[in-house]
Design an enzyme around this catalytic site. Structure first.
Site, PDB file in Angstrom:
ATOM      1  N   HIS B 257      70.320  46.608  50.997  1.00 51.90           N
ATOM      2  CA  HIS B 257      71.106  46.080  51.887  1.00 51.90           C
ATOM      3  C   HIS B 257      71.875  44.784  51.908  1.00 51.90           C
ATOM      4  O   HIS B 257      71.182  43.806  51.373  1.00 51.90           O
ATOM      5  CB  HIS B 257      70.115  45.952  53.174  1.00 51.90           C
ATOM      6  CG  HIS B 257      70.803  45.936  54.638  1.00 51.90           C
ATOM      7  ND1 HIS B 257      71.500  44.932  54.977  1.00 51.90           N
ATOM      8  CD2 HIS B 257      70.976  47.072  55.428  1.00 51.90           C
ATOM      9  CE1 HIS B 257      71.861  45.239  56.170  1.00 51.90           C
ATOM     10  NE2 HIS B 257      71.628  46.171  56.582  1.00 51.90           N
ATOM     11  N   ARG B 273      77.837  43.010  61.198  1.00 47.85           N
ATOM     12  CA  ARG B 273      79.000  42.974  60.819  1.00 47.85           C
ATOM     13  C   ARG B 273      79.718  43.867  61.434  1.00 47.85           C
ATOM     14  O   ARG B 273      81.077  43.875  61.753  1.00 47.85           O
ATOM     15  CB  ARG B 273      78.923  43.585  59.125  1.00 47.85           C
ATOM     16  CG  ARG B 273      78.516  42.344  58.133  1.00 47.85           C
ATOM     17  CD  ARG B 273      78.467  42.848  56.796  1.00 47.85           C
ATOM     18  NE  ARG B 273      77.070  43.699  56.943  1.00 47.85           N
ATOM     19  CZ  ARG B 273      76.880  44.760  56.406  1.00 47.85           C
ATOM     20  NH1 ARG B 273      77.699  45.297  55.597  1.00 47.85           N
ATOM     21  NH2 ARG B 273      75.490  45.448  56.248  1.00 47.85           N
TER      22      ARG B 273
END
Lengths: 245, 611
Positions: B257, B273
């Site tokens: 990740h 994000r």
């Protein structure tokens, strides 16, 4: 040279007939950004592999690592040693059954609570897989989630005066659970139904209003408001019952 | 010895396990979930971002449908997935989200009117439609064409887990928490239960069932730096490997990740994000837009993690006592958004880092996060190798993720696959009569008791369990990380083989009485090293780059030779390597392999295959 931390840790293994409850001292050199999660794991791996404690997510999300840290219930994972004095005393949470050392059985307690509060949506509507979802106001949804953020760590129960006096007291976590369903439009239970669950000394009327529950809640849940909200609601329900008789 | 009988025994009480148990209970069967921790502490509850389902309620999700979701999923998998399974998943996901709403999940809902959102650090405006008011809202996530991720603030996993566990309580599904399954009971053909260790007393217990389901989550804890909870240790996988007949699928497919925080590797959600957060380097400059002009920070996880590592290698990382890292910037999202929709992120930053993300940058680096590999099952969730054994969720290689899964697809998979597999299990139970062989059961228990005695009495040696585990961690970290090479993997396999020998010689330093955590660690160590070898050896043999499996010495995706799924079996306990076999990645092809539209594009076509 960083600090040498002195840990006084409660030790007792109920499965060992030779074991007696006592405090044991461990010394550990403090490192940068050390949390109790890091410290306890190091003690177990380097000094005493039999030491029992619970961690799971180690990120403040799951609620596994509730313990009494220098006299105050809290989550060990997000307790930084730099915020503590050089001597740290760790005890298991009271009220819950001890498994060993710092580990307690919160699971059984909470599972029983689900049964007592009937912790699920009560509705006679059937799910229709072909239909659109039922609409809900976003504010309501956010409001429900606010109360559902409880991680069941047990800190509020351990800090509760009533819960420590009487075993059958539901406590803040359970009352908060009831409030969660009470404000959910999908749940068809009435105030009178909830009264059956919490309208007594084991429920909302047993609360002494000390509010330690809110002080120690690591998720900062608005427990004080919920207790007040339920007390008013159940008080009114109680009066209605008296006049109906 | 206590023996417990049930129709369905689920190892794990996270979302996949409980969802399947509910389905079995709904069909009138008894179901018990075993769990290391109380059900709500399962790692499912840590998922913050959301669940993908193509409801298309948000204006940014308009035109979304299962076809688009399916296409994103297949592309995301780098064509490594089983397309039949990805189709099942994409079609069922919207229904399952609505079902969850009916059961009590407080999904965030559509609020009509104007609102602003961020993309790549820039501000945009959108207008949600009146007629969609109150329907389930969605947010943006990496690798998806539409806003498709259903969410409850940033506590989606927690909220869904609460609802599912409530549903279990309502349906009478029992959860035996603080219970660890340590061995499957089987005769080489049929699985009939497990030997478990009670983590309240340390006693052994037998669970017998017509169907056993592995829903124990991932095994990220075989890596030293992982976002996974400490319970995601591969113990249940190890138990399957130990049978010698149940293969693990695609173990080399390990997802890293992009945004684990430094130093503790706790995850901050992709929602950062998705909601418009950007990645910055040592000069506080954006860089993802240079590498991926189209998708930038929202390319899929394998791509972003790789570019981050690449960018740090080019000398743009931030130096720290814990190694190099980059920055995640969400400051422009503002206080209300950060303390509302990203509150868990806010709390993680303030509690664990002493960083206030409203005003400060968050230190992040790619960290082991998700195991695409796991117990290989068919599309019904039935494991290969043993009748009566099923698996779903992260524990399984069902296989809708292939070589890279998209954010929001795993949490959705838990309930969608749990539902589908749960129904298949109920069908299986309807037609199932069984005979439990007492000799088989007592043999299984005896074998475990002997193992425990040997560990306690140091009969096989006195290797330190934690040191051997550290050796395994180090080997994987060095050799089977984001970028892989033949040399690195060769060394990794050799180091793991050495660790395997040491794991067989572990002995306890403590007395092993009662619950004893050292014994719990020791019992699964050998199995963990075997899982690590499956990862490393599978990666060594796969001479291509696909999704999260990136070979620097074989940079192309090679559809000609490697449009396959690796099956790893540990045939004999004396083996020092797993046996690898291969099967086609998919038998049904709706979308032939092509360019993903992001990331590297070097592809050796399947059409080059000589007939």
């Amino acid at each position: 040279m960083s600090r040498l931390l002195k840990f006084n840790i409660f030790r007792y293994n109920p499965e060992d007939t030779l074991s007696t409850p006592h405090m044991e001292e461990f010394v550990l050199e403090e490192t940068d950004a050390m949390t109790l999660f890091i410290a306890l794991n190091r003690i177990r791996e380097e000094q005493d592999p039999s030491l029992q404690f619970d961690f799971c997510c180690r990120a403040g999300i799951c609620g596994s690592c509730g313990m009494v840290i220098n006299g105050r219930p809290g989550l060990a994972c997000h307790t930084k040693t730099k915020d503590l004095p050089g001597e740290i005393t760790l005890l298991p949470l009271p009220v819950f059954k001890l498994v060993g050392d710092l580990s307690v059985d919160t699971g059984s307690w909470f599972r029983e609570m689900y049964t007592r509060t009937e912790s699920w949506i009560h509705t006679d509507k059937e799910f229709d897989p072909a239909a659109l979802e039922e609409r809900m106001d976003n504010k309501t949804a956010v409001g429900i989630y606010e109360l559902e953020r409880c991680v069941e760590c047990g800190c509020c129960i351990s800090a509760c005066g009533t819960a420590r006096l009487r075993e059958d007291f539901l406590g803040a976590a359970a009352l908060n659970r009831v409030a969660r369903f009470l404000i959910d439009p999908r749940d068809q239970r009435t105030d009178a139904d909830y009264y059956e669950i919490i309208g007594n000394d084991m429920g909302i009327f047993g609360c002494m209003g000390l509010l330690a529950c809110e002080d120690v809640c690591p998720k900062h849940l608005p427990l004080q408001n919920q207790l007040g909200f339920l007390r008013r609601k159940m008080g009114i329900t109680s009066l209605k019952r008296i006049f109906r008789k | 010895m206590q023996t417990v009988y049930t129709d369905l025994l689920v190892v794990g009480a996270g979302l996949a396990g409980e969802r399947a148990a509910v389905e079995a209970a709904d069909a009138g069967f008894s179901a018990i979930c075993l769990s290391l921790v109380p059900a709500r502490r399962s790692h499912s509850s840590a998922a913050q971002g959301g669940m993908q389902a193509s409801l298309g309620n948000s204006v940014m999700g308009e035109g979304d449908c299962p076809d688009v979701h399916f296409e994103d999923t297949v592309k995301g998998s780098d064509w490594g997935c089983d397309q039949e399974v990805a189709r099942l998943f994409a079609d069922a996901a919207p229904i399952e989200m609505r079902r969850l709403a009916h059961w009590g999940v407080p999904w965030n809902r559509v609020v009509p009117g104007k609102s602003i959102y961020f993309k790549g650090g820039k501000q945009f405006e959108k207008v949600e439609k009146e007629e969609k008011e109150g329907l389930i809202m969605a947010r943006s996530f990496g690798g998806t064409a539409k806003w498709r991720t259903c969410y409850t603030s940033d506590g989606t996993g927690h909220a869904v887990m609460c609802t599912m566990d409530n549903r279990c309580a309502q349906m009478g599904v029992e959860v035996h928490d603080k219970t660890e399954a340590i061995a499957l009971i089987h005769d080489g053909e049929t699985c009939s239960g497990v030997v478990a260790r009670c983590l309240r007393s340390g006693e052994l217990r037998v669970y017998l069932a017509k169907a056993v389901m592995i829903a124990s989550g991932g095994f990220g804890r075989i890596y030293p730096n992982t976002t996974n909870a400490v319970i995601c240790d591969g113990g249940a996988h190890a138990m399957c490997v130990d049978t010698g007949v149940v293969p693990m699928g695609n173990m080399e497919a390990v997802q890293f990740h992009p945004t684990g925080i430094v130093p503790t590797d706790i995850l901050v959600t992709e929602g950062c994000r998705g909601d418009g957060g950007t990645l910055l380097d040592v000069n506080e400059k954006r860089f993802m837009d240079i590498y991926e002009p189209e998708k930038a920070e929202l390319a899929s996880r394998d791509v972003v993690s790789r570019w981050m590592t690449h960018h740090m290698r080019e000398g743009h990382g931030v130096k720290s006592p814990y190694g190099e890292h980059l920055w995640l910037d969400i400051r422009h999202l503002g206080e209300e958004h950060i303390t509302g929709k990203l509150r868990e992120v806010y709390e993680i930053c303030t509690s664990f880092l002493g960083v206030n993300p409203i005003h400060q940058l968050i230190p992040v680096r790619p960290t082991q996060h998700y195991s695409m590999g796991g117990v290989r099952t068919n599309k019904d969730g039935a494991a290969y190798g043993l009748k009566g054994l099923f698996s779903a969720g992260e524990a399984a290689c069902w296989d809708m993720h292939g070589f890279n899964r998209l954010g929001g697809n795993s949490l959705a998979e838990t309930v969608v696959a749990g539902g589908i597999v749960g129904r298949k299990i109920a069908e299986y139970l309807k037609g199932c009569e069984t005979i439990f062989q007492t000799a088989l059961i007592s043999d299984a228990v005896k074998r475990q008791q002997t193992r425990i005695d040997a560990l306690v009495k140091c009969r096989n040696g006195s290797e330190n369990v934690y040191r051997v585990r550290a050796a395994m961690h180090e080997a994987l970290n060095k050799g089977a990380n984001i970028f892989r090479t033949r040399e690195g993997l060769d060394a990794c396999v050799a180091a793991l083989q050495e660790a395997l020998v040491r794991a067989k010689n572990v002995g306890l330093r403590s007395d092993g009485k009662g619950v004893n955590p050292e014994l719990a660690a020791a019992l699964k160590l050998e199995g963990q090293v075997k899982l690590a070898l499956m990862v490393a050896y599978g990666a060594l043999m796969r001479t291509e780059s696909r999704g999260s499996h990136n070979r620097e010495d074989f940079p192309a995706r090679n559809d000609r030779d490697w449009l396959t799924r690796t099956l790893a079996i540990w045939k004999s306990p004396d083996d020092t390597l797993p046996t690898l076999e291969y099967e086609p990645a998919t038998t049904v092809v709706e979308i032939p392999p092509g360019d993903r539209g992001y990331g590297k594009s070097e592809i050796i076509s399947a059409d080059d295959k000589k007939e």
